[in-house]
Design an enzyme around this catalytic site. Structure first.
Site, PDB file in Angstrom:
ATOM      1  N   GLY A 168       0.826  -1.217   0.000  1.00 52.77           N
ATOM      2  CA  GLY A 168       0.000   0.000   0.000  1.00 52.77           C
ATOM      3  C   GLY A 168       0.852   1.256   0.000  1.00 52.77           C
ATOM      4  O   GLY A 168       1.969   1.271   0.508  1.00 52.77           O
TER       5      GLY A 168
ATOM      6  N   ARG B 241      -2.906   8.398   2.883  1.00 52.97           N
ATOM      7  CA  ARG B 241      -3.566   9.177   3.939  1.00 52.97           C
ATOM      8  C   ARG B 241      -2.674   9.494   5.137  1.00 52.97           C
ATOM      9  O   ARG B 241      -3.050  10.255   6.012  1.00 52.97           O
ATOM     10  CB  ARG B 241      -4.841   8.447   4.390  1.00 52.97           C
ATOM     11  CG  ARG B 241      -5.971   8.631   3.396  1.00 52.97           C
ATOM     12  CD  ARG B 241      -7.190   7.871   3.830  1.00 52.97           C
ATOM     13  NE  ARG B 241      -7.032   6.428   3.624  1.00 52.97           N
ATOM     14  CZ  ARG B 241      -7.773   5.498   4.226  1.00 52.97           C
ATOM     15  NH1 ARG B 241      -8.699   5.867   5.106  1.00 52.97           N
ATOM     16  NH2 ARG B 241      -7.580   4.232   3.974  1.00 52.97           N
TER      17      ARG B 241
ATOM     18  N   GLU C  55     -17.909  -7.047  -0.361  1.00 51.77           N
ATOM     19  CA  GLU C  55     -17.254  -5.754  -0.146  1.00 51.77           C
ATOM     20  C   GLU C  55     -18.293  -4.648   0.013  1.00 51.77           C
ATOM     21  O   GLU C  55     -19.359  -4.698  -0.598  1.00 51.77           O
ATOM     22  CB  GLU C  55     -16.314  -5.442  -1.317  1.00 51.77           C
ATOM     23  CG  GLU C  55     -15.032  -6.253  -1.289  1.00 51.77           C
ATOM     24  CD  GLU C  55     -14.292  -6.115   0.030  1.00 51.77           C
ATOM     25  OE1 GLU C  55     -13.767  -5.034   0.318  1.00 51.77           O
ATOM     26  OE2 GLU C  55     -14.248  -7.101   0.800  1.00 51.77           O
TER      27      GLU C  55
ATOM     28  N   ASN D 157     -15.149  -7.909   7.793  1.00 47.63           N
ATOM     29  CA  ASN D 157     -13.896  -8.593   7.492  1.00 47.63           C
ATOM     30  C   ASN D 157     -12.710  -7.777   8.010  1.00 47.63           C
ATOM     31  O   ASN D 157     -12.516  -6.623   7.638  1.00 47.63           O
ATOM     32  CB  ASN D 157     -13.785  -8.770   5.972  1.00 47.63           C
ATOM     33  CG  ASN D 157     -12.486  -9.441   5.560  1.00 47.63           C
ATOM     34  OD1 ASN D 157     -11.863 -10.132   6.373  1.00 47.63           O
ATOM     35  ND2 ASN D 157     -12.100  -9.249   4.315  1.00 47.63           N
TER      36      ASN D 157
ATOM     37  N   TYR E  64      28.039  15.812  31.207  1.00 45.85           N
ATOM     38  CA  TYR E  64      27.960  15.080  29.941  1.00 45.85           C
ATOM     39  C   TYR E  64      29.106  14.087  29.897  1.00 45.85           C
ATOM     40  O   TYR E  64      30.278  14.473  29.987  1.00 45.85           O
ATOM     41  CB  TYR E  64      28.050  16.022  28.731  1.00 45.85           C
ATOM     42  CG  TYR E  64      28.189  15.246  27.452  1.00 45.85           C
ATOM     43  CD1 TYR E  64      27.149  14.431  27.017  1.00 45.85           C
ATOM     44  CD2 TYR E  64      29.356  15.273  26.698  1.00 45.85           C
ATOM     45  CE1 TYR E  64      27.268  13.666  25.870  1.00 45.85           C
ATOM     46  CE2 TYR E  64      29.480  14.504  25.537  1.00 45.85           C
ATOM     47  CZ  TYR E  64      28.437  13.708  25.140  1.00 45.85           C
ATOM     48  OH  TYR E  64      28.561  12.942  24.004  1.00 45.85           O
TER      49      TYR E  64
ATOM     50  N   ALA F 153      29.791  17.696  39.906  1.00 44.79           N
ATOM     51  CA  ALA F 153      28.803  18.480  39.161  1.00 44.79           C
ATOM     52  C   ALA F 153      29.480  19.261  38.051  1.00 44.79           C
ATOM     53  O   ALA F 153      30.556  19.829  38.231  1.00 44.79           O
ATOM     54  CB  ALA F 153      28.109  19.443  40.114  1.00 44.79           C
TER      55      ALA F 153
ATOM     56  N   TYR G  32      34.338  15.867  21.233  1.00 44.83           N
ATOM     57  CA  TYR G  32      34.233  16.198  19.809  1.00 44.83           C
ATOM     58  C   TYR G  32      35.059  17.430  19.509  1.00 44.83           C
ATOM     59  O   TYR G  32      34.895  18.472  20.157  1.00 44.83           O
ATOM     60  CB  TYR G  32      32.748  16.444  19.498  1.00 44.83           C
ATOM     61  CG  TYR G  32      32.439  16.633  18.041  1.00 44.83           C
ATOM     62  CD1 TYR G  32      32.896  15.730  17.079  1.00 44.83           C
ATOM     63  CD2 TYR G  32      31.658  17.704  17.613  1.00 44.83           C
ATOM     64  CE1 TYR G  32      32.585  15.892  15.744  1.00 44.83           C
ATOM     65  CE2 TYR G  32      31.339  17.870  16.279  1.00 44.83           C
ATOM     66  CZ  TYR G  32      31.805  16.963  15.341  1.00 44.83           C
ATOM     67  OH  TYR G  32      31.491  17.126  14.019  1.00 44.83           O
TER      68      TYR G  32
ATOM     69  N   ARG H 235      43.938  24.743  35.997  1.00 45.12           N
ATOM     70  CA  ARG H 235      43.262  26.047  35.995  1.00 45.12           C
ATOM     71  C   ARG H 235      44.270  27.113  36.394  1.00 45.12           C
ATOM     72  O   ARG H 235      45.320  26.803  36.969  1.00 45.12           O
ATOM     73  CB  ARG H 235      42.095  26.039  36.985  1.00 45.12           C
ATOM     74  CG  ARG H 235      42.555  25.789  38.400  1.00 45.12           C
ATOM     75  CD  ARG H 235      41.426  25.666  39.397  1.00 45.12           C
ATOM     76  NE  ARG H 235      41.958  25.595  40.731  1.00 45.12           N
ATOM     77  CZ  ARG H 235      41.554  24.736  41.658  1.00 45.12           C
ATOM     78  NH1 ARG H 235      40.610  23.865  41.384  1.00 45.12           N
ATOM     79  NH2 ARG H 235      42.093  24.760  42.860  1.00 45.12           N
TER      80      ARG H 235
END
Ligand code: UD1
Ligand code: MG
Length: 450
Positions: A14, A18, A158, A173, A352, A366, A373, A426
């Protein structure tokens, strides 16, 4: 099923106009799995010996999905859409290969249950040549009507071809049927297209079988089980039914869902015993949660493994490849992707962790970020056992933090840290005594003069 072989033919040619979508209809998803995937999974549960999928000529994506779901399925192409019987005959070679039972089902009917298909097959084993699945829809318009006499099925008419009296028949059916493999091809090849639509109707199999003095029977199922998906609204209805089923199955398996109606599951979600899922949790595909773990509110998981007694969330995100071992704590606003988080690790706030390993018992403070990346490629971060990563640290991958090492808060770590060392990445803190007070005094002086 007791030694009988079964060929299942799945009609999926099909166009799905729709759905108003560029994606083939049967590739739309319910509970994280394609409509076709659900049908194939159900077929697996009734142990069919062969599966034939009938596709349209431009359904390349569908064949990839079918192969992913079942390696053993054969694909057939129906080049012109000339009706359901014509579609079934596209798989003629599979029918000729021979099977005791032949099941014809639709690729857009994802809620069908294995026991219903098994019942259709049982009717064939019992001597019927054709067994058709019926249901009583709230709105029967458009469906073929089943003309019955007791359990015997006399004909399917039908909707377009039915007279007023036939249209009052409630039993419709569903579209699914089983055929006796010994006579299936003979019946199918006699089907013509002398009807209003000029299509080859599979439903004519009933009349032809009766003309051949064979038995044809009807069975009944519930409306939601045979719900066919033609629109996005029906897709959403099917999702609701599927979610209800999945939640019930989880509850029966010993999972605590505090507010079941707010938890969204995938068809393949695996939740162990004594797992607790708090309100508003979403499970995408491919999630396993081991016994005793807790998934707290507003967490989103996909392609992730959560070990025994781990705690995830609230507000956590586990992306594909997140592997949490036993007793791990992942807290609020922590995102994990493609990372092995070993036993007992704590990462409780705002982090992350991607393309990484975090060794057993390590503590991730935290605001820790693995900078995986560089704009072109992804790199790995390896954190040793028992390491301590101070808050707000950026670990610039590729980088290794040795076992038991300590990273000072606010560090930007660009080189490997040996085991048991302290790394402070740092600037040195400078202090200017009285500086803030002098600034305030100056401001108030300016204000007075103005
Ligand atoms: C069909 C039944 C009808 C039943 C209804 C239930 C026939 C003739 N009619 O009607 O009695 O009440 O389903 O939903 O079978 N397909 C192909 N190739 C084709 C035609 C159809 O692959 O040439 C596939 C479609 O993709 C779909 C299925 O067969 O999955 C049913 O086709 P559809 O056109 O929806 O049939 P209905 O008119 O709804
Ligand atoms: Mg239809």
């Amino acid at each position: 099923m007791s030694g009988r072989t079964c060929l299942a033919i799945v009609l999926a040619a099909g166009e799905g106009t729709r759905m108003r979508s560029s994606r083939p209809k049967v590739l739309h998803a319910v509970a994280g799995c394609s409509l076709l995937g659900h049908v194939l999974a159900t077929l697996k549960r009734i142990e069919t010996s062969a599966v034939a999928i009938v596709l349209g000529p431009e359904h390349g994506d569908v064949s990839a999905d079918a192969r992913k779901n079942t390696a053993e399925s054969q694909l057939f192409v129906q080049f012109e859409r000339r009706g359901t019987a014509h579609a079934v005959l596209a798989a003629k070679a599979a029918i000729e290969a021979g099977a005791d039972d032949i099941l014809v089902i639709f690729g857009d009917t994802p809620l069908i249950r294995p026991q219903t298909l098994a019942a259709l097959r049982a009717a064939i084993a019992d001597g019927a040549a054709v067994a058709v699945l019926g249901f009583k829809p709230a709105d029967p318009i458009g469906y073929g009507r089943l003309v019955t006499q007791g359990p015997e099925l006399l004909a399917i008419v039908e909707h377009a071809d039915a007279n007023d009296k036939e249209r009052t028949i409630a039993l419709c059916n569903a579209g699914l049927m089983a055929l006796d493999g010994k006579v299936a091809l003979k019946i199918l090849e006699r089907i013509g297209n002398a009807n209003r639509k000029g299509e080859y109707y599979l439903t004519d199999a009933v009349k032809i079988a009766r003309d051949m003095k064979l038995r044809t029977v009807a069975m009944e199922s519930t409306e939601d089980e045979v719900m066919g998906i033609n629109t996005k609204a029906q897709l959403a209805d099917a999702e609701a039914v599927m979610q209800h089923r999945l939640r019930q199955a989880a509850l029966e398996a010993g999972v605590t869902l505090v507010a079941p109606e707010t938890v969204h599951l995938a068809a393949d979600t695996k939740l162990g015993r004594d797992v607790t899922v708090e309100p508003y949790v979403v499970f995408g595909p491919g999630v396993t949660v081991e016994d005793g773990a807790t998934i707290r509110s507003f967490s989103h998981l996909a392609g992730a493994h959560v070990g025994k007694d781990a705690i995830v969330g609230p507000f956590a995100r586990l992306r594909p490849g997140a592997q949490l071992e036993e007793g791990v704590h992942i807290g609020n606003f922590v995102e994990i992707k493609e990372a092995l988080i070993e036993a007992g690790v704590k990462a409780n706030h705002l982090s992350y962790i991607g393309d990484a390993r975090v060794g057993a018992g390590a503590n991730v403070g935290a605001g820790t970020i693995t900078c995986n990346y560089d704009g072109a490629a992804k790199h790995r971060t390896d954190i040793g056992k028992g390491a301590f990563i101070g808050s707000n640290s950026a670990l610039v991958a590729p980088v290794k933090i040795g076992d038991g090492a300590y990273v000072g808060s606010g560090s930007v770590i660009t080189a490997d840290v040996p085991a048991d060392a302290l790394a402070l990445g740092r600037g040195r803190q400078t202090v200017k005594e009285g500086w803030a007070k002098r600034l305030r005094d100056l401001k108030s002086l300016i204000k007075k003069k103005a």
